[in-house]
Design an enzyme around this catalytic site. Structure first.
Site, PDB file in Angstrom:
ATOM      1  N   ARG A   1       1.060  -1.247   0.006  1.00 51.18           N
ATOM      2  CA  ARG A   1       0.031  -0.024  -0.062  1.00 51.18           C
ATOM      3  C   ARG A   1       0.813   1.098   0.034  1.00 51.18           C
ATOM      4  O   ARG A   1       1.301   1.815   1.239  1.00 51.18           O
ATOM      5  CB  ARG A   1      -0.771  -0.144   1.145  1.00 51.18           C
ATOM      6  CG  ARG A   1      -2.063   1.031   1.327  1.00 51.18           C
ATOM      7  CD  ARG A   1      -2.745   0.973   2.389  1.00 51.18           C
ATOM      8  NE  ARG A   1      -2.003   1.948   3.271  1.00 51.18           N
ATOM      9  CZ  ARG A   1      -1.647   1.638   4.686  1.00 51.18           C
ATOM     10  NH1 ARG A   1      -2.202   0.724   5.288  1.00 51.18           N
ATOM     11  NH2 ARG A   1      -0.880   2.221   5.644  1.00 51.18           N
TER      12      ARG A   1
ATOM     13  N   HIS B   1      -3.567   4.477   4.336  1.00 49.27           N
ATOM     14  CA  HIS B   1      -4.831   3.611   4.520  1.00 49.27           C
ATOM     15  C   HIS B   1      -5.744   4.466   3.868  1.00 49.27           C
ATOM     16  O   HIS B   1      -6.688   3.824   3.105  1.00 49.27           O
ATOM     17  CB  HIS B   1      -5.026   3.253   6.021  1.00 49.27           C
ATOM     18  CG  HIS B   1      -6.241   2.575   6.075  1.00 49.27           C
ATOM     19  ND1 HIS B   1      -6.349   1.094   5.641  1.00 49.27           N
ATOM     20  CD2 HIS B   1      -7.709   2.682   6.636  1.00 49.27           C
ATOM     21  CE1 HIS B   1      -7.615   0.689   5.774  1.00 49.27           C
ATOM     22  NE2 HIS B   1      -8.380   1.678   6.476  1.00 49.27           N
TER      23      HIS B   1
ATOM     24  N   TYR C   1       3.720   5.246  11.740  1.00 44.61           N
ATOM     25  CA  TYR C   1       4.125   3.947  12.063  1.00 44.61           C
ATOM     26  C   TYR C   1       4.808   3.232  10.993  1.00 44.61           C
ATOM     27  O   TYR C   1       5.348   2.185  11.282  1.00 44.61           O
ATOM     28  CB  TYR C   1       2.743   3.278  12.233  1.00 44.61           C
ATOM     29  CG  TYR C   1       1.687   3.114  11.023  1.00 44.61           C
ATOM     30  CD1 TYR C   1       1.823   2.366  10.083  1.00 44.61           C
ATOM     31  CD2 TYR C   1       0.888   4.211  10.835  1.00 44.61           C
ATOM     32  CE1 TYR C   1       0.970   2.446   8.752  1.00 44.61           C
ATOM     33  CE2 TYR C   1      -0.362   4.300   9.744  1.00 44.61           C
ATOM     34  CZ  TYR C   1       0.056   3.637   8.608  1.00 44.61           C
ATOM     35  OH  TYR C   1      -0.712   3.922   7.825  1.00 44.61           O
TER      36      TYR C   1
END
Length: 344
Positions: free
Chosen positions: A245, A249, A258
């Protein structure tokens, strides 16, 4: 077939696409990439309340959808499968309208496009796909369901129950897990015991295959083989497309909290769009004129869809009541009569 990486099989033994199909799917991937960029911009401008990007997953989506037979198969997407919709010929203005919150499942016709309404429930499309596939089997038809979900969704109970039922009943369904490495902010190693989604397939009595999800031909070949197996009565299969990805998100996410930037840079070198272009060039199937023309035409298509969804009128408030019925519709009444006759 297994995922290919450093030191993998001889490139000459890798799956190849027919030339015309290869060129067409490259254009579809490019349109998806450009439309995705336009969609993020629409969210920043306040046209979309939110948007979920597919950047980096174009090969996994386009390759898998292209393997389907749009006359008899049916796709069951999550909220991220825009490139699947594009590949299947969905009315993209109608599809993108769902991101404007104009309608709960989009303004396109799911039955005509063989693409179910967007499902935002994590793991939600998977049991739906199995139910539809069982219906096809009971009716004696040859359609197959293709169910999309992510690595995070693979830990949901709905996915386990659906796969187990599919295995027991021999349902003609292909489970396509786009493992993009991150279940929102949780990496694979934090939520996939054993490290492999494909390995779980054995517990459900079906074959599981892990492929390079950024390799267009590898995804297409794996899903096509799984569909042929299901269509011939071989039951369900699980294909794990190992991808990444590249974007957050969603437009409300911040990957810097993160993710290691070095990881993002490493995966940027495996971007599926340049890889698809390089494969075309290496095979002598496209020249500079082709890519220039594709860039112009795909950009024009992305802008057409952008302008169409931006200016689409909101449905009248009466729609809230138009689709709610005090008594069953004629179609529901017909289905009930057939069911009653069959069980009598």
């Amino acid at each position: 077939m297994s995922a290919e990486g450093e030191g993998g099989p001889d490139p000459r033994s890798r799956p190849r696409l027919p030339a015309d199909l290869h060129r067409r799917l490259y254009r579809t991937m490019l349109t998806a990439r450009l439309l995705d960029t336009e969609a993020v911009a629409l969210q920043r401008q306040g046209v979309f309340p939110a948007y979920v990007s597919l950047r980096g997953q174009e090969a996994a989506q386009v390759g898998s959808a292209a393997a389907m037979d749009p006359q008899r198969d049916f796709a069951f997407p999550t909220y991220r499968e825009m490139a699947v919709a594009l590949t299947l010929g969905v009315d993209m203005v109608g599809y993108m309208a769902s991101h404007r919150a104009l309608w709960h499942g989009g303004l396109y016709d799911p039955m005509a496009s063989r693409f179910a309404p967007i499902n935002a429930v994590v793991g939600g499309p998977v049991p739906h796909a199995v139910g539809w596939a069982l219906g096809e089997k009971l009716a004696g038809r040859t359609g197959c369901a293709v169910s999309y979900f992510g690595d995070g969704a693979s830990s949901e109970g709905d996915v386990h129950e659906a796969m187990n039922l599919a295995g027991v009943m021999g349902a003609p369904v292909v489970f396509v897990c786009q493992n993009n490495r991150w279940a929102l902010s949780v990496p694979n190693e934090g939520q996939i015991a054993g490290g492999s989604v494909a390995a779980r397939a054995a517990g459900y009595g079906m074959p599981g295959t892990a492929v390079d999800g950024n390799d267009l031909a590898a995804v297409y070949t794996a899903v096509r083989e799984a569909l042929e197996r299901a269509r011939s009565g071989g039951g369900p299969s699980l294909v794990e497309a190992l991808t990444y990805r590249a974007a957050p998100h969603s437009t409300s996410d911040d990957t810097s909290r993160y993710r290691d930037p070095r990881e993002e840079r490493e995966w940027a070198e495996r971007d599926p769009l340049p890889r698809a272009r390089a494969a075309l060039e290496a095979a002598g199937r496209a020249d500079a004129a082709f890519f220039d023309r594709a860039e112009a035409e795909c950009r024009a298509e992305a802008e057409r869809i952008r302008d169409g969804v931006s200016t689409a009128p909101e449905p009248p408030g009466s729609d809230l009541f138009t689709h709610v019925f005090r008594e069953p519709t004629a179609e529901l009444a017909r289905q009930r009569r057939i069911w009653q006759e069959e069980v009598a």
